[in-house]
Design a protein around this motif. Structure first.
Motif, mmCIF file in Angstrom:
data_model
loop_
_atom_site.group_PDB
_atom_site.id
_atom_site.type_symbol
_atom_site.label_atom_id
_atom_site.label_comp_id
_atom_site.label_asym_id
_atom_site.label_seq_id
_atom_site.Cartn_x
_atom_site.Cartn_y
_atom_site.Cartn_z
ATOM 1 N N GLY A 22 -22.732 7.790 6.739
ATOM 2 C CA GLY A 22 -23.527 9.020 6.734
ATOM 3 C C GLY A 22 -24.249 9.324 5.647
ATOM 4 O O GLY A 22 -24.916 10.557 5.826
ATOM 5 N N CYS A 23 -24.602 8.568 4.776
ATOM 6 C CA CYS A 23 -25.601 8.749 3.782
ATOM 7 C C CYS A 23 -26.960 8.563 3.795
ATOM 8 O O CYS A 23 -27.568 8.710 3.443
ATOM 9 C CB CYS A 23 -25.066 7.852 2.710
ATOM 10 N N GLY A 24 -27.113 7.909 5.137
ATOM 11 C CA GLY A 24 -28.638 7.477 5.669
ATOM 12 C C GLY A 24 -28.944 6.090 5.289
ATOM 13 O O GLY A 24 -30.228 5.947 5.619
ATOM 14 N N LYS A 25 -28.218 5.328 5.151
ATOM 15 C CA LYS A 25 -28.686 4.057 4.870
ATOM 16 C C LYS A 25 -28.882 3.425 6.112
ATOM 17 O O LYS A 25 -29.936 2.606 6.046
ATOM 18 C CB LYS A 25 -27.577 3.169 3.933
ATOM 19 N N THR A 26 -28.241 3.536 7.317
ATOM 20 C CA THR A 26 -28.779 2.834 8.673
ATOM 21 C C THR A 26 -30.062 3.337 9.071
ATOM 22 O O THR A 26 -30.992 2.735 9.443
ATOM 23 C CB THR A 26 -27.714 3.063 9.567
ATOM 24 N N THR A 27 -30.312 4.820 8.674
ATOM 25 C CA THR A 27 -31.490 5.528 9.088
ATOM 26 C C THR A 27 -32.548 5.022 8.396
ATOM 27 O O THR A 27 -33.757 4.604 9.118
ATOM 28 C CB THR A 27 -31.511 6.837 8.737
ATOM 29 N N LEU A 28 -32.555 4.308 7.074
ATOM 30 C CA LEU A 28 -33.395 4.131 6.435
ATOM 31 C C LEU A 28 -33.791 2.704 6.780
ATOM 32 O O LEU A 28 -35.146 2.385 7.032
ATOM 33 C CB LEU A 28 -33.201 3.856 4.669
ATOM 34 N N LEU A 29 -32.713 1.830 7.262
ATOM 35 C CA LEU A 29 -33.295 0.206 8.010
ATOM 36 C C LEU A 29 -33.816 0.576 9.041
ATOM 37 O O LEU A 29 -34.895 -0.210 9.330
ATOM 38 C CB LEU A 29 -31.485 -0.223 8.129
ATOM 39 N N ARG A 30 -33.610 1.642 9.928
ATOM 40 C CA ARG A 30 -34.161 1.622 11.142
ATOM 41 C C ARG A 30 -35.579 2.390 11.140
ATOM 42 O O ARG A 30 -36.354 2.169 11.848
ATOM 43 C CB ARG A 30 -33.411 2.493 12.096
ATOM 44 N N LEU A 31 -36.082 3.003 10.075
ATOM 45 C CA LEU A 31 -37.176 3.372 9.650
ATOM 46 C C LEU A 31 -37.989 2.124 9.337
ATOM 47 O O LEU A 31 -39.090 2.112 9.616
ATOM 48 C CB LEU A 31 -37.142 4.361 8.461
ATOM 49 N N ILE A 32 -37.429 1.225 8.552
ATOM 50 C CA ILE A 32 -38.143 -0.026 8.303
ATOM 51 C C ILE A 32 -38.538 -0.589 9.487
ATOM 52 O O ILE A 32 -39.514 -1.374 9.594
ATOM 53 C CB ILE A 32 -37.329 -0.743 7.082
ATOM 54 N N ALA A 33 -37.562 -0.879 10.360
ATOM 55 C CA ALA A 33 -37.610 -1.730 11.803
ATOM 56 C C ALA A 33 -38.569 -0.636 12.600
ATOM 57 O O ALA A 33 -39.187 -1.443 13.544
ATOM 58 C CB ALA A 33 -36.377 -1.667 12.252
ATOM 59 N N GLY A 34 -38.807 0.466 12.624
ATOM 60 C CA GLY A 34 -39.999 1.102 13.285
ATOM 61 C C GLY A 34 -38.899 1.854 14.308
ATOM 62 O O GLY A 34 -39.489 2.344 15.495
ATOM 63 N N LEU A 35 -37.662 1.937 14.448
ATOM 64 C CA LEU A 35 -36.764 2.455 15.406
ATOM 65 C C LEU A 35 -36.642 3.860 15.137
ATOM 66 O O LEU A 35 -36.201 4.540 16.113
ATOM 67 C CB LEU A 35 -35.321 1.715 15.623
ATOM 68 N N GLU A 36 -36.923 4.492 14.340
ATOM 69 C CA GLU A 36 -37.089 5.734 13.927
ATOM 70 C C GLU A 36 -38.421 6.102 13.242
ATOM 71 O O GLU A 36 -38.953 5.333 12.762
ATOM 72 C CB GLU A 36 -35.867 6.234 12.877
ATOM 73 N N ARG A 37 -38.811 7.400 13.529
ATOM 74 C CA ARG A 37 -40.076 7.732 12.892
ATOM 75 C C ARG A 37 -40.066 8.693 11.606
ATOM 76 O O ARG A 37 -39.334 9.578 12.133
ATOM 77 C CB ARG A 37 -40.910 8.488 14.143
ATOM 78 N N PRO A 38 -40.470 8.360 10.465
ATOM 79 C CA PRO A 38 -40.183 9.337 9.470
ATOM 80 C C PRO A 38 -41.255 10.671 9.846
ATOM 81 O O PRO A 38 -42.334 10.603 10.527
ATOM 82 C CB PRO A 38 -41.027 8.769 8.250
ATOM 83 N N ASN A 39 -40.911 11.844 9.433
ATOM 84 C CA ASN A 39 -41.413 13.039 9.577
ATOM 85 C C ASN A 39 -42.654 13.089 8.346
ATOM 86 O O ASN A 39 -43.674 13.335 8.633
ATOM 87 C CB ASN A 39 -40.601 14.154 9.408
ATOM 88 N N ALA A 40 -42.423 12.321 7.314
ATOM 89 C CA ALA A 40 -43.392 12.217 6.345
ATOM 90 C C ALA A 40 -43.287 10.830 5.630
ATOM 91 O O ALA A 40 -42.066 10.285 5.810
ATOM 92 C CB ALA A 40 -43.224 13.358 5.342
ATOM 93 N N GLY A 41 -44.059 10.619 4.672
ATOM 94 C CA GLY A 41 -43.859 9.319 4.167
ATOM 95 C C GLY A 41 -44.428 8.041 4.769
ATOM 96 O O GLY A 41 -44.792 8.012 5.912
ATOM 97 N N ARG A 42 -44.316 6.753 4.181
ATOM 98 C CA ARG A 42 -45.031 5.712 4.709
ATOM 99 C C ARG A 42 -43.974 4.529 4.457
ATOM 100 O O ARG A 42 -43.256 4.425 3.554
ATOM 101 C CB ARG A 42 -46.281 5.467 4.115
ATOM 102 N N VAL A 43 -44.182 3.369 5.411
ATOM 103 C CA VAL A 43 -43.351 2.184 5.131
ATOM 104 C C VAL A 43 -44.650 1.326 4.782
ATOM 105 O O VAL A 43 -45.532 1.003 5.706
ATOM 106 C CB VAL A 43 -42.609 1.749 6.311
ATOM 107 N N LEU A 44 -44.833 0.450 3.644
ATOM 108 C CA LEU A 44 -45.739 -0.508 3.288
ATOM 109 C C LEU A 44 -45.074 -1.767 3.254
ATOM 110 O O LEU A 44 -44.029 -2.013 2.765
ATOM 111 C CB LEU A 44 -46.513 0.007 2.165
ATOM 112 N N LEU A 45 -45.786 -2.764 3.805
ATOM 113 C CA LEU A 45 -45.421 -4.260 3.561
ATOM 114 C C LEU A 45 -46.656 -4.748 3.083
ATOM 115 O O LEU A 45 -47.391 -5.097 3.760
ATOM 116 C CB LEU A 45 -44.966 -4.762 4.875
ATOM 117 N N ASP A 46 -46.497 -5.454 2.007
ATOM 118 C CA ASP A 46 -47.572 -6.069 1.139
ATOM 119 C C ASP A 46 -48.920 -5.154 1.233
ATOM 120 O O ASP A 46 -49.972 -5.705 1.433
ATOM 121 C CB ASP A 46 -47.964 -7.271 2.255
ATOM 122 N N GLY A 47 -48.611 -4.017 1.085
ATOM 123 C CA GLY A 47 -49.598 -3.052 0.890
ATOM 124 C C GLY A 47 -50.295 -2.633 2.218
ATOM 125 O O GLY A 47 -50.942 -1.701 2.176
ATOM 126 N N VAL A 48 -49.735 -3.119 3.211
ATOM 127 C CA VAL A 48 -50.087 -2.837 4.675
ATOM 128 C C VAL A 48 -49.278 -1.716 5.080
ATOM 129 O O VAL A 48 -48.018 -1.819 5.096
ATOM 130 C CB VAL A 48 -50.283 -3.954 5.567
#
Lengths: 340, 268
Positions: A22-48
């Motif tokens: 429940g600390c949010g680690k899976t949520t973070l993973l799902r944010l990177i995978a795109g299965l969750e949408r962030p309210n704010a903030g960005r996910v960058l890969l190689d600057g993209v």
């Protein structure tokens, strides 16, 4: 729930997100995978910026905690599913699937359905299915959680070996600290949606930068006191005046905590030489036997409890019994000052 | 094991006899050689042979089957869409009302459904015939389809769809290659049930039909009013067989949902 965190993961790295459930680690993973949408903030890969991309257009693959194998498809079709979506030729798909099944030691299982496999085999199918796409980042959500303990140990080494062979960036989520320590080059320790510390495993254990991390990773004795003018002595703790080896990064007079790992504490019947630092009288309250070591619970003057872990065969072990008066000491370099 | 008492055995026999004795009598009399319905004249299949010469009855049968195929297919598509909306879109505004409206026809008396549809068709000046009955049967069957498909979707492991998307399948392809194959047994069972309901229906069809669209139940009913003819027994026996087969296949499909569609869990 993930709250205002910033994290850089490097190419080819094996990174572990470690934290209680429940600390949010899976949520973070799902944010990177795109299965969750962030309210704010960005996910960058190689600057993209990947943030607006849906999961099916991200060069990132996730291995699910429950594996999420397609029950109506056989092993080959499961592993080849992602390649089929890329529109590759049948022969190319067949070749890469066969290579991948060989890599995870599942040759000859291609025609089986997921329900005809053991738990360990399913786990490897899931691994093969997400790895075969050669993702830029390979995400693993508690990949060992469903395996029994013995199998888990073997699989951990296989996973490390696999990561080395394919040379991809791995991000693993786990609540098992020994798993994170074994596998990862760096660990991000999370609590309630925040990253508490990001460091290599040895640093997280030996140089935790907060009480929370020190307490979460392994066992620790914490003693509160006031930092002295020399910044290496701490006054007024439950164990008296304490000394550390390294200068603390805090203003003199600040309230700080001294952290000492139980295995660094020594137990002695003899009173120490007068003037020695980090020395406190205690009574043995309880002894926990763990086979390779024994953990002693000791009560000091003010009534608080300290722990000392003594390896089997180390001197003094076995001689001390419950109720005995002893002296606890530890070298200054074994203690660390924590400011939060 | 529980003791089987004489009372239990008797209860089972009385119950089954109550349900199936009339059907058994009908089926047996369909093989009656005598022209008089109530008099047993030995075994014969002549009424089945005579059916083949009964042009109006064959027409009605063909209409009924085409009607059932059409309305079952329409109802399956619409009902599956409604089930998806109810299960997938979470708590949208008016979800409860939507769910209640989908289920209401389950308990609505057929006479009311039939009458209201008739009024609707008259109001929009639709020519009553094959298509009005098809629409009416679709309306009737949609809620059954929704209930069946919904029960399957509720157990559906969402991570399977997420996995498909993660592996590069856009939403529509995810639905076609993962969701649809896994809920297919439920959809097929629902279609069978809708088919059986349509073949069966007399009340709604007689409200909404028009010239040239006499269904088999309507035909049988009007024939029987002029006196029971032995051919009718044969027709009814065939209908019992067809509908019975559809219901049995539907329930078998519903059963293998468990075997085929159960998501494979990580834990064994």
């Amino acid at each position: 729930m993930v709250d205002q965190l910033s994290l850089d993961i490097y190419q080819g790295e094996f990174f572990a997100l470690l934290g209680p459930s429940g600390c949010g680690k899976t949520t973070l993973l799902r944010l990177i995978a795109g299965l969750e949408r962030p309210n704010a903030g960005r996910v960058l890969l190689d600057g993209v910026d990947l943030t607006p991309e849906p999961p099916y257009r991200r060069p990132v693959n996730l291995m699910f905690q429950n594996y999420a194998l397609f029950p109506h498809l056989n092993v080959e079709a499961n592993v080849g599913f992602g390649l089929k979506q890329e529109g590759l030729a049948k022969r190319e798909i067949g070749r890469r699937v066969a290579d991948m099944l060989a890599l995870v030691k599942l040759e000859g299982y291609g025609a089986r359905k997921p329900h005809e496999l053991s738990g360990g085999q399913r786990q490897r199918v899931a691994l093969a299915r997400s790895l075969v796409k050669r993702p830029r980042v390979h995400l693993l959500d508690e990949p060992m959680a469903a395996l029994d303990k013995k199998l888990r140990g073997e699989t951990q080494f296989e996973l490390m070996e696999l990561q080395r062979q394919v040379g991809l960036t791995f991000v693993i989520v786990t609540h098992d600290q020994s798993e994170a320590m074994t596998l990862a080059h760096r660990i991000g320790v999370m609590d309630r949606g925040r990253l508490m510390q990001v460091a290599p495993p040895a640093d997280v254990y030996e140089r935790p930068d907060s009480r929370w991390v020190a307490d979460f990773i392994g066992d620790v004795n914490l003693l509160e006191g006031r930092l002295g003018d020399d910044r290496v002595s701490i006054e007024g703790t439950a164990a008296g005046r304490l000394r550390v080896a390294a200068e603390a990064v805090a203003p003199a007079g600040a309230m700080v905590w001294v952290a000492v790992r139980p295995e660094r504490v020594r137990i002695s019947r003899q009173p120490p030489l007068p003037g020695l630092d980090n020395c406190v009288a205690a009574t043995v309250v309880d002894i926990g036997y763990f086979g390779d070591k024994s953990v002693y619970k000791l009560r000091i003057r003010d009534g608080s409890l300290l722990k000392a872990a003594i390896n089997r065969g180390a001197d003094g072990d076995g001689a001390v019994g419950v109720g005995e008066q002893v002296w606890l000491t530890w070298p200054p370099e074994a203690a660390r000052v924590l400011t939060r | 094991m529980r003791k089987v008492s004489a009372f239990n055995i008797a209860a089972i026999f009385v119950g089954i006899a109550f349900l199936y004795l009339p059907i058994a009598v009908l089926v047996i009399y369909s093989f009656n050689a005598s022209r008089l319905v109530a008099v047993w004249g030995g075994w014969s299949t002549r009424w089945y042979a005579e059916l083949l010469n009964d042009e109006p009855l064959l027409d009605a049968a063909s209409i009924s089957i085409r009607l059932a195929l059409t309305s079952a297919t329409l109802a399956t598509v619409l009902g599956t869409m409604a089930a998806l909306a109810l299960v997938r879109f979470g708590r949208f505004r008016g979800r409860l009302a939507f769910a209640a409206m989908v289920y209401a026809p389950l308990v609505m008396p057929e006479v009311i459904t039939g009458l209201s549809l008739l009024l609707l068709f008259v109001a929009v000046a639709a020519d009553r015939g094959f298509w009005t009955v098809a629409v009416a049967h679709t309306t009737m069957a949609v809620c059954f389809v929704t209930v069946i498909v919904q029960s399957r979707l509720i157990d559906f492991d969402m991570s399977l769809e997420e996995a498909a998307m993660d592996l590069g399948a856009p939403p529509l392809r995810t639905f076609a290659s993962v969701t649809l194959p896994l809920i297919f047994p439920a959809i097929a069972a629902a279609w069978m049930l809708a088919f059986a309901l349509s073949v069966d229906d007399l009340v709604i069809a007689s409200f909404t039909t028009g010239p040239g669209a006499t269904t088999l139940p309507i035909r049988i009913y009007s024939e029987v009013r002029l006196g029971v003819k032995p051919e009718m027994n044969a027709v009814c026996a065939i209908m019992v067989a067809v509908v019975g087969a559809a219901v049995i296949i539907a329930s078998l499909l519903a059963k293998i949902i468990g075997a085929r569609g159960t998501p494979v869990q990580a834990r064994s």
